[in-house]
Write a protein that holds these residues in place. Structure first.
Motif, PDB file in Angstrom:
ATOM      1  N   UNK A 493      -0.700  14.128  -2.076  1.00 45.08           N
ATOM      2  CA  UNK A 493      -1.746  14.029  -1.068  1.00 45.08           C
ATOM      3  C   UNK A 493      -2.508  15.323  -0.893  1.00 45.08           C
ATOM      4  N   UNK A 494      -1.802  16.468  -1.004  1.00 45.71           N
ATOM      5  CA  UNK A 494      -2.485  17.757  -0.916  1.00 45.71           C
ATOM      6  C   UNK A 494      -3.340  18.017  -2.150  1.00 45.71           C
ATOM      7  N   UNK A 495      -2.859  17.567  -3.304  1.00 40.70           N
ATOM      8  CA  UNK A 495      -3.600  17.810  -4.544  1.00 40.70           C
ATOM      9  C   UNK A 495      -4.830  16.922  -4.669  1.00 40.70           C
ATOM     10  N   UNK A 496      -4.756  15.699  -4.124  1.00 36.21           N
ATOM     11  CA  UNK A 496      -5.882  14.762  -4.195  1.00 36.21           C
ATOM     12  C   UNK A 496      -6.208  14.307  -2.772  1.00 36.21           C
ATOM     13  N   UNK A 497      -6.844  15.168  -1.992  1.00 36.33           N
ATOM     14  CA  UNK A 497      -7.036  14.848  -0.557  1.00 36.33           C
ATOM     15  C   UNK A 497      -7.940  13.654  -0.305  1.00 36.33           C
ATOM     16  N   UNK A 498      -8.810  13.297  -1.224  1.00 38.20           N
ATOM     17  CA  UNK A 498      -9.728  12.182  -0.996  1.00 38.20           C
ATOM     18  C   UNK A 498      -9.169  10.853  -1.476  1.00 38.20           C
ATOM     19  N   UNK A 499      -7.932  10.854  -2.010  1.00 38.30           N
ATOM     20  CA  UNK A 499      -7.349   9.628  -2.573  1.00 38.30           C
ATOM     21  C   UNK A 499      -6.240   9.129  -1.654  1.00 38.30           C
ATOM     22  N   UNK A 500      -6.253   7.851  -1.290  1.00 40.96           N
ATOM     23  CA  UNK A 500      -5.148   7.332  -0.460  1.00 40.96           C
ATOM     24  C   UNK A 500      -3.831   7.342  -1.227  1.00 40.96           C
ATOM     25  N   UNK A 501      -2.741   7.684  -0.520  1.00 43.44           N
ATOM     26  CA  UNK A 501      -1.400   7.738  -1.102  1.00 43.44           C
ATOM     27  C   UNK A 501      -0.531   6.722  -0.372  1.00 43.44           C
ATOM     28  N   UNK A 502       0.118   5.843  -1.124  1.00 45.15           N
ATOM     29  CA  UNK A 502       0.990   4.832  -0.537  1.00 45.15           C
ATOM     30  C   UNK A 502       2.382   4.989  -1.138  1.00 45.15           C
ATOM     31  N   UNK A 503       3.403   4.697  -0.344  1.00 46.45           N
ATOM     32  CA  UNK A 503       4.787   4.795  -0.813  1.00 46.45           C
ATOM     33  C   UNK A 503       5.458   3.439  -0.719  1.00 46.45           C
ATOM     34  N   UNK A 504       6.386   3.204  -1.640  1.00 47.06           N
ATOM     35  CA  UNK A 504       7.157   1.957  -1.673  1.00 47.06           C
ATOM     36  C   UNK A 504       8.591   2.314  -2.023  1.00 47.06           C
ATOM     37  N   UNK A 505       9.517   1.941  -1.144  1.00 44.67           N
ATOM     38  CA  UNK A 505      10.927   2.257  -1.367  1.00 44.67           C
ATOM     39  C   UNK A 505      11.813   1.317  -0.595  1.00 44.67           C
ATOM     40  N   UNK A 506      13.075   1.713  -0.420  1.00 40.49           N
ATOM     41  CA  UNK A 506      14.056   0.816   0.190  1.00 40.49           C
ATOM     42  C   UNK A 506      13.682   0.452   1.618  1.00 40.49           C
ATOM     43  N   UNK A 507      13.162   1.427   2.389  1.00 40.32           N
ATOM     44  CA  UNK A 507      12.833   1.156   3.783  1.00 40.32           C
ATOM     45  C   UNK A 507      11.585   0.292   3.923  1.00 40.32           C
ATOM     46  N   UNK A 508      10.655   0.428   3.001  1.00 40.60           N
ATOM     47  CA  UNK A 508       9.415  -0.350   3.070  1.00 40.60           C
ATOM     48  C   UNK A 508       8.932  -0.587   1.640  1.00 40.60           C
ATOM     49  N   UNK A 509       9.109  -1.810   1.156  1.00 37.50           N
ATOM     50  CA  UNK A 509       8.737  -2.171  -0.213  1.00 37.50           C
ATOM     51  C   UNK A 509       7.421  -2.938  -0.182  1.00 37.50           C
ATOM     52  N   UNK A 510       6.461  -2.467  -0.946  1.00 42.78           N
ATOM     53  CA  UNK A 510       5.166  -3.137  -1.047  1.00 42.78           C
ATOM     54  C   UNK A 510       5.233  -4.209  -2.132  1.00 42.78           C
ATOM     55  N   UNK A 511       4.647  -5.363  -1.861  1.00 41.92           N
ATOM     56  CA  UNK A 511       4.592  -6.426  -2.862  1.00 41.92           C
ATOM     57  C   UNK A 511       3.463  -6.196  -3.853  1.00 41.92           C
ATOM     58  N   UNK A 512       2.313  -5.760  -3.355  1.00 41.97           N
ATOM     59  CA  UNK A 512       1.146  -5.567  -4.221  1.00 41.97           C
ATOM     60  C   UNK A 512       0.223  -4.534  -3.593  1.00 41.97           C
ATOM     61  N   UNK A 513      -0.652  -3.980  -4.414  1.00 34.64           N
ATOM     62  CA  UNK A 513      -1.667  -3.025  -3.949  1.00 34.64           C
ATOM     63  C   UNK A 513      -3.003  -3.431  -4.560  1.00 34.64           C
ATOM     64  N   UNK A 514      -4.111  -3.088  -3.896  1.00 34.43           N
ATOM     65  CA  UNK A 514      -5.432  -3.415  -4.463  1.00 34.43           C
ATOM     66  C   UNK A 514      -5.698  -2.658  -5.752  1.00 34.43           C
ATOM     67  N   UNK A 515      -6.688  -3.107  -6.460  1.00 37.18           N
ATOM     68  CA  UNK A 515      -7.042  -2.474  -7.732  1.00 37.18           C
ATOM     69  C   UNK A 515      -7.920  -1.258  -7.579  1.00 37.18           C
ATOM     70  N   UNK A 516      -8.126  -0.774  -6.360  1.00 38.23           N
ATOM     71  CA  UNK A 516      -8.949   0.408  -6.126  1.00 38.23           C
ATOM     72  C   UNK A 516      -8.159   1.681  -6.436  1.00 38.23           C
ATOM     73  N   UNK A 517      -8.852   2.791  -6.714  1.00 39.28           N
ATOM     74  CA  UNK A 517      -8.146   4.052  -6.984  1.00 39.28           C
ATOM     75  C   UNK A 517      -7.250   4.465  -5.819  1.00 39.28           C
ATOM     76  N   UNK A 518      -6.004   4.748  -6.121  1.00 39.83           N
ATOM     77  CA  UNK A 518      -5.022   5.171  -5.127  1.00 39.83           C
ATOM     78  C   UNK A 518      -3.806   5.690  -5.877  1.00 39.83           C
ATOM     79  N   UNK A 519      -3.006   6.469  -5.186  1.00 36.26           N
ATOM     80  CA  UNK A 519      -1.731   6.942  -5.721  1.00 36.26           C
ATOM     81  C   UNK A 519      -0.615   6.143  -5.054  1.00 36.26           C
ATOM     82  N   UNK A 520       0.248   5.537  -5.847  1.00 36.13           N
ATOM     83  CA  UNK A 520       1.343   4.714  -5.350  1.00 36.13           C
ATOM     84  C   UNK A 520       2.644   5.366  -5.794  1.00 36.13           C
ATOM     85  N   UNK A 521       3.393   5.946  -4.849  1.00 39.00           N
ATOM     86  CA  UNK A 521       4.656   6.616  -5.136  1.00 39.00           C
ATOM     87  C   UNK A 521       5.785   5.646  -4.811  1.00 39.00           C
ATOM     88  N   UNK A 522       6.636   5.385  -5.799  1.00 34.04           N
ATOM     89  CA  UNK A 522       7.665   4.351  -5.640  1.00 34.04           C
ATOM     90  C   UNK A 522       8.976   4.801  -6.253  1.00 34.04           C
TER      91      UNK A 522
END
Length: 714
Positions: A493-522
């Motif tokens: 997030x610090x390296x790419x401040x204009x890009x949304x960062x989303x996380x997916x893990x045991x506490x909160x698992x994402x099913x899907x993300x949009x096709x727009x530019x974003x960083x998804x850490x899993x």
């Protein structure tokens, strides 16, 4: 007296007392068996007054059927397969003054009705028929018995896994009328595989093909599973698909609806809730629907006229049941395929050693795509070794080498970028900055952590360590050994401040993300699906997966990497994957070539040389020191059994998550492995089961845990 008895009288060494006992036993055997007696003057059923029951008591020394008398008022409802309530325990069959003594009410299943019994005393009567719904068919009973024997467990334990808890409201609702068989679906993307169309045609004709399917990367695997199910249903038979988690089940559920339409399949997952799941299960048992997709528990689904069983991603640990006797979904479906003579499909983007063995033995055929198809569908995989990582200034600052930064920048121009981190949290593990020795607690030797950059504390006992110094070199400075997902997300997030960062893990698992530019850490296994696929992926800290002290470390690392890389666009669309691991290691090279089958075949060859599973059958026996050796000495192990150990079992972290088989907190335990060659596994399971039953029957002995085919043998 018959001539046989005359011959018996002439034998030397038999006196008058022995002869009298023999005559009495012969007289009892020839005499007609009396109808069972009950108490309180209750009238018994006129026909088949004996009910054979399996009680819900999963201890090995009680792993047998028990006979009960059927009162006349329960005659109509007491049918084979129904749930019943019976008196069980001390004094359950004792009668005094016309009243029963002792015993407590317990649930069970009525297996069959009989005209007589082998029990010599008066029988206790069925206390009640819980429900007139027959839920235990002979086929399901036979499968449960086979699973219990294979895993050295009890029938009652398996039935608890196979038959869901009752819901009276669900039983009161009628199931829908069954629909006619659907038309044969088109092959669709199965044409990408060398024998894909032939496999579907064999299912549609009523055949029973058996295949190990190495699926191409991309989003089409769910549709391909649905078409295989559709071809089976078109032949008038049923189909069963078992997937590792609810997200995969939802994808196959949507694909089945698209291919077959509404009302032709049932979804069996824990997310549905007890009542809805039981209602769906009843619809399957009643024959209203002929296809099932579900998670681990669905492996026992009572599908009628089974024509196909399929398991997706059999290397996922979710397929291994944590409750006794801990069966694996793949092995249960193999038993069903062999018993029912139906088709079998084991699929995944990766390939396990067990899958490679099925192909090598000739039991199943490979279902793979040509290499040119694989190269087109798979992303470009690039490697970054530990040496380059150490020399790179960007890597030292933020764990990411220049190649990874460039892949992220290029990927964000056209879509989301996936970042796989082996562990969740902020900084899960720390080490000395000077000598790299792990930082451990002075009180319990647990790993030290710095959650959310707060004060240093122990991950096991929770004690703070504000004045820590390395016991090896005395340095007070620390570095992160494995940085968690949240810390990685913060850095990106610090390296790419204009890009949304989303996380997916045991506490909160994402099913899907949009096709727009974003960083998804899993974390591994929690990667969400991106619309249109990810533009790029980073697989960080590969050494953390490969360095696990486990026989399957390389296989599991490759599976995790391929599962994540399969979500990336193909090489023709510009998809790129960067893996941070030593490039010369076999799993890394298999990922670069996208050759999980070759990796599994080489692993299988090495296992054969060393005599490790799946080439051999193995059991783990764990308990207190001395109890394991005593147990194995008393067990009648097969002559060719080899005992490895025992060795101490590492204690479970205090306050941390506990896994099945972990020793009790604070108790020293040890474990031994018992290995037998192919063909002797059934004898090993039988010997261990008999020894455990005898040990439990004596009571008071130190507990010993037995597990057949343990997934983790260290």
């Amino acid at each position: 007296m018959s001539s046989g008895s005359g011959n018996r009288e002439g034998r030397p060494g038999e006196g008058p007392e022995q002869l009298a006992l023999i005559r009495e036993s012969v007289r009892k055997a020839k005499a007609p068996r009396a109808r069972p007696r009950t108490w309180r003057g209750a009238a018994l059923a006129k026909e088949l007054p004996v009910a054979r029951v399996v009680v819900n008591k999963g201890v090995l020394h009680l792993d047998q059927f028990f006979d009960y008398a059927v009162p006349e008022e329960l005659d109509a409802a007491a049918r084979p397969g129904v749930r019943v309530r019976v008196r069980f325990g001390a004094g359950a069959h004792q009668v005094r003054d016309g009243r029963r003594e002792g015993g407590r009410l317990i649930d069970g299943f009525l297996v069959e009705r009989r005209a007589d019994t082998d029990y010599t005393g008066p029988l206790a009567a069925l206390a009640d028929v819980v429900s007139p719904e027959p839920v235990l068919s002979p086929e399901l009973l036979g499968l449960a018995r086979a699973v219990a024997d294979r895993y050295a467990g009890s029938l009652a334990d398996v039935l608890q896994l196979a038959v869901p808890p009752r819901s009276a409201r669900a039983e009161g609702r009628p199931s829908p009328e069954p629909l006619p068989p659907p038309p044969v679906p088109e092959a669709g993307t199965w044409t990408r595989y060398a024998h894909g169309e032939a496999f579907l045609s064999a299912l549609a004709r009523g055949g029973a093909p058996r295949a190990v399917w190495n699926a191409l990367p991309g989003p089409h695997w769910a549709q391909e599973l649905a078409r295989a199910v559709g071809a089976t249903l078109a032949s008038g038979r049923g189909a069963l698909v078992v997937v590792p988690d609810g997200r995969a089940a939802a994808r196959v559920d949507a694909a089945l609806t698209a291919v077959l339409g509404e009302g032709r399949h049932a979804l069996l997952t824990a997310e549905a809730g007890p009542e809805r799941r039981y209602r769906q299960w009843l619809a399957v048992r009643r024959g209203s629907v002929r296809a099932v997709v579900g998670t681990r528990a669905a492996m026992f689904a009572p599908v009628r006229d089974l024509g196909l069983v399929a398991v997706w991603d059999d290397g996922d640990g979710s397929h291994s049941e944590p409750h006794a006797p801990q069966p694996h979904a793949r092995d249960v479906l193999l038993l069903r395929a062999a018993h029912d003579g139906c088709g079998f499909l084991l699929g995944g983007t990766s390939c396990t050693v067990e899958a490679a063995q099925l192909v090598q033995s000739g039991w199943a055929r490979p279902l793979v795509a040509p290499r040119e198809r694989v190269r087109a569908a798979a992303p470009l995989v690039r490697t970054v070794g530990d040496g380059e990582l150490a020399r790179d200034e960007a890597a030292r600052a933020a764990r990411l080498p220049s190649l990874a930064w460039q892949a992220v920048r290029d990927g964000l121009k056209s879509g989301p970028v996936l970042v796989q981190v082996p562990r969740r949290g902020y900084v899960p593990r720390l080490a000395c900055e000077r000598c790299r020795a792990p930082a451990r607690c002075r009180h319990c030797a647990g790993p030290l952590e710095a959650p959310e950059q707060r004060e240093l504390r122990c991950g096991w006992c929770g004690r703070g360590e504000p004045d820590w110094r390395c016991v090896e070199c005395g340095s007070p400075r620390l570095r992160a050994r494995v940085v968690g997902a949240r810390r990685t997300a913060e850095e990106l997030g610090r390296a790419f401040p204009a890009v949304p960062v989303r996380t997916s893990g045991r506490d909160h698992v994402l099913d899907s993300v949009p096709g727009r530019p974003a960083l998804v850490v899993s974390t591994p296994g929690a990667e969400p699906v991106a619309e249109g696929g990810y533009a790029a992926a980073l697989l960080l800290d590969g050494w953390a997966l490969l360095a696990r002290p486990d026989l399957r470390a390389g296989e599991e690392a490759l599976r995790r990497w391929i599962d994540a890389a399969s979500l990336v666009r193909g090489q023709d669309e510009g998809g790129t994957v960067v893996v941070v691991a030593e490039p010369t290691l076999r799993p890394v090279q298999a990922l670069v070539r996208w050759d999980p089958v070759g990796h599994a075949q080489r692993e299988l060859a090495e296992r054969a040389e060393l005599g490790f599973p799946p080439v051999s059958r193995m059991a783990a026996v764990a308990g207190r020191p001395g109890a394991v050796a005593e147990f194995l000495a008393a067990a009648g192990l097969p002559p060719d059994a080899e005992v490895l150990g025992p060795v101490p079992v590492p204690p479970a972290p205090p306050g941390g998550p506990r896994r099945p088989g972990d020793p009790p907190a604070g108790e020293p335990w040890e474990r031994a492995l018992v290995r037998v060659p192919p063909g002797t596994g059934a004898a090993l399971a039988s010997a261990l089961k008999e020894a455990q039953a005898a040990r439990l029957a004596k009571g008071g002995a130190s507990p010993v845990r037995v597990r057949m085919d343990p997934p983790d043998i260290g």
